[in-house]
Design a protein around this motif. Structure first.
Motif, PDB file in Angstrom:
ATOM      1  N   PRO A  58      20.646  66.827  25.468  1.00 30.07           N
ATOM      2  CA  PRO A  58      19.284  67.318  25.271  1.00 30.07           C
ATOM      3  C   PRO A  58      18.671  67.887  26.545  1.00 30.07           C
ATOM      4  O   PRO A  58      18.873  67.359  27.635  1.00 30.07           O
ATOM      5  CB  PRO A  58      18.519  66.073  24.804  1.00 30.07           C
ATOM      6  N   PHE A  59      17.940  68.983  26.384  1.00 27.63           N
ATOM      7  CA  PHE A  59      17.120  69.567  27.449  1.00 27.63           C
ATOM      8  C   PHE A  59      15.682  69.462  26.977  1.00 27.63           C
ATOM      9  O   PHE A  59      15.330  69.914  25.882  1.00 27.63           O
ATOM     10  CB  PHE A  59      17.505  71.028  27.689  1.00 27.63           C
ATOM     11  N   TYR A  60      14.812  68.885  27.801  1.00 27.88           N
ATOM     12  CA  TYR A  60      13.454  68.536  27.377  1.00 27.88           C
ATOM     13  C   TYR A  60      12.477  69.664  27.683  1.00 27.88           C
ATOM     14  O   TYR A  60      12.380  70.138  28.818  1.00 27.88           O
ATOM     15  CB  TYR A  60      13.013  67.242  28.046  1.00 27.88           C
ATOM     16  N   LEU A  61      11.734  70.075  26.669  1.00 29.50           N
ATOM     17  CA  LEU A  61      10.768  71.157  26.776  1.00 29.50           C
ATOM     18  C   LEU A  61       9.393  70.613  27.151  1.00 29.50           C
ATOM     19  O   LEU A  61       9.146  69.400  27.090  1.00 29.50           O
ATOM     20  CB  LEU A  61      10.692  71.920  25.454  1.00 29.50           C
ATOM     21  N   LEU A  62       8.492  71.519  27.494  1.00 31.99           N
ATOM     22  CA  LEU A  62       7.151  71.097  27.910  1.00 31.99           C
ATOM     23  C   LEU A  62       6.355  70.442  26.781  1.00 31.99           C
ATOM     24  O   LEU A  62       5.483  69.604  27.030  1.00 31.99           O
ATOM     25  CB  LEU A  62       6.361  72.302  28.438  1.00 31.99           C
ATOM     26  N   ASN A  63       6.640  70.823  25.550  1.00 36.40           N
ATOM     27  CA  ASN A  63       5.887  70.277  24.426  1.00 36.40           C
ATOM     28  C   ASN A  63       6.375  68.900  23.984  1.00 36.40           C
ATOM     29  O   ASN A  63       5.909  68.360  22.975  1.00 36.40           O
ATOM     30  CB  ASN A  63       5.918  71.242  23.238  1.00 36.40           C
ATOM     31  N   GLY A  64       7.313  68.317  24.716  1.00 35.93           N
ATOM     32  CA  GLY A  64       7.812  66.994  24.377  1.00 35.93           C
ATOM     33  C   GLY A  64       9.044  67.006  23.504  1.00 35.93           C
ATOM     34  O   GLY A  64       9.715  65.984  23.357  1.00 35.93           O
ATOM     35  N   GLU A  65       9.352  68.155  22.927  1.00 41.85           N
ATOM     36  CA  GLU A  65      10.547  68.266  22.107  1.00 41.85           C
ATOM     37  C   GLU A  65      11.766  68.531  23.004  1.00 41.85           C
ATOM     38  O   GLU A  65      11.647  68.723  24.209  1.00 41.85           O
ATOM     39  CB  GLU A  65      10.378  69.392  21.081  1.00 41.85           C
ATOM     40  N   SER A  66      12.937  68.553  22.391  1.00 37.35           N
ATOM     41  CA  SER A  66      14.157  68.827  23.143  1.00 37.35           C
ATOM     42  C   SER A  66      15.052  69.754  22.338  1.00 37.35           C
ATOM     43  O   SER A  66      14.929  69.863  21.114  1.00 37.35           O
ATOM     44  CB  SER A  66      14.904  67.530  23.473  1.00 37.35           C
ATOM     45  N   VAL A  67      15.944  70.450  23.061  1.00 37.32           N
ATOM     46  CA  VAL A  67      16.943  71.292  22.419  1.00 37.32           C
ATOM     47  C   VAL A  67      18.312  70.853  22.932  1.00 37.32           C
ATOM     48  O   VAL A  67      18.442  70.359  24.055  1.00 37.32           O
ATOM     49  CB  VAL A  67      16.714  72.782  22.734  1.00 37.32           C
ATOM     50  N   SER A  68      19.312  71.018  22.108  1.00 33.57           N
ATOM     51  CA  SER A  68      20.664  70.645  22.494  1.00 33.57           C
ATOM     52  C   SER A  68      21.347  71.855  23.117  1.00 33.57           C
ATOM     53  O   SER A  68      21.452  72.914  22.478  1.00 33.57           O
ATOM     54  CB  SER A  68      21.455  70.165  21.277  1.00 33.57           C
TER      55      SER A  68
END
Length: 400
Positions: free
Chosen positions: A219-229
């Protein structure tokens, strides 16, 4: 499409095959002038990011912008207002100083090293001048012999669109087709006086490559608190890494050529401790004199967790939207591309400027370096400090 004949065809990154009229500076003066330009590079980065890509992926080349500005400042017939603006913008006292810096960059930084196993580098300049304008012979000699520029006198009054397409084809050709449509439709008209262009291409292999079998999705964590793989590269080697107040820096050297004793290329990763800390780090980096030189990992350290995301991005912008000072009937366009993987890095940029009428410890501590949140990166030649590319990643899963 009509083919515009360039009066001087110069191969990629030829730098010292003719006598150059570029003035020389003392080693001390040249070193100081280089430092000033490196600070300008980071100032440019701050302006572009804060104005056009505050929280999104970005890559651009300050070195490419620098090249077209220096060429424009050298034209004898150019009005003093534009020349004074460029000198002020580049924080330089004279065109002689700028030309000396440019000469050093050409001879040290932009020479192609692929034949001896180093990075492949192509740096080409181009100039298109309206056929109605005079061309001073000394300026023409400077363009051809020192700037290694491809030069053409063209008819903007009736063939502006043809010239635009030719400039775009030129930029694509000299960047391994990575940069397309540099000048947008309608940007070259009968009112155009001249266009200065620079195309820059870099392809370097890591000194220590990453094994593909170690690449895993994390996971890479985005500013909005979500993450992308996304795919993260890793290895078990010691790394050039150092922790500072609020951030860490990683230096990944590129493979040197056999005759590259005088230069070293590296990619740097600047990782803030806080997931939302990139904006504050950028302000420190772009406003502090000599920041890059004072934050370089010199020694290898043991690392604990170590992951870097693979990414591929491209970015284009018009400088007049980022720099309020461009009010001189001048427009500057740039497009850039970068991709990193287990083998190394491929990057390219093209810029066009047009003018209208009018000692280490025995037991080093382990440092984690997990690039799983927004970060800054740059590609730099370490001896001169020249920054070829700079950018930021907020979401490595996006390629555009």
């Amino acid at each position: 499409m009509d083919n515009i004949e360039m009066k001087e065809k110069v191969g990629k990154s030829q730098v010292a095959d003719q006598v150059s009229p570029i003035p020389s500076l003392s080693k001390i003066d040249l070193a100081e002038a280089m430092k000033k330009q490196n600070d300008v590079y980071m100032f440019l980065a701050g302006k572009v990011i804060s104005t056009l890509a505050k929280t999104s992926n970005l890559v651009f080349s300050p070195a490419s912008i620098n090249a077209v500005l220096i060429m424009a400042a050298n034209r004898p017939e150019e009005e003093e207002t534009l020349r004074s603006f460029i000198l002020s913008f580049l924080r330089s006292s004279s065109t002689d100083e700028l030309n000396a810096v440019f000469g050093e960059i050409c001879s040290v930084v932009l020479a192609d090293g692929s034949a001896s196993g180093g990075p492949k580098i192509a740096a080409v300049n181009g100039v298109w001048i309206d056929q109605s304008l005079s061309v001073d012979s000394s300026w023409n000699d400077l363009l051809v012999n020192s700037f290694k520029a491809e030069f053409a006198q063209v008819d903007f009054s009736t063939k502006g669109e043809i010239v635009r397409m030719e400039v775009n084809a030129w930029a694509s050709r000299h960047t391994n087709d990575l940069i397309q449509d540099l000048l947008p439709q309608g940007s070259v008209t009968s009112l155009t006086n001249w266009i200065y262009g620079n195309a820059l291409y870099f392809k370097g292999a890591w000194k220590e490559k990453f094994e593909k079998y170690l690449t895993k999705n994390k996971p890479f964590y985005l500013l909005n608190g979500e993450s992308v793989s996304v795919a993260f590269m890793s290895n078990y080697e010691n790394q050039y890494v150092k922790a500072y107040d609020g951030f860490k820096v990683l230096r990944l050297p590129y493979q040197q050529g056999r005759d590259d004793a005088d230069r070293k290329f590296s990619m740097y990763f600047y990782l803030p401790e806080k997931r939302d800390g990139l904006d504050n780090l950028l302000k420190r980096l772009t406003s502090t004199h000599g920041f890059l030189d004072s934050h370089i990992p010199i020694y290898k350290d043991r690392v604990g967790k170590f992951r870097i995301p693979k990414f591929k991005i491209k970015f284009g912008f018009e400088a007049s939207k980022a720099f309020d000072d461009f009010e001189l009937n001048v427009s500057l366009y740039q497009k850039a591309f970068i991709e990193i993987d287990e083998v190394g890095t491929e990057a390219a940029a093209a810029t066009a400027m047009r003018r209208l009428v009018g000692s280490p410890s025995m037991m080093p501590k382990m440092i984690d370096f997990v690039v799983d949140h927004p970060f800054l990166f740059l590609i730099r030649e370490d001896r001169t400090g020249t920054v070829l590319f700079v950018g930021q990643i907020y979401d490595p899963s996006k390629s555009d």
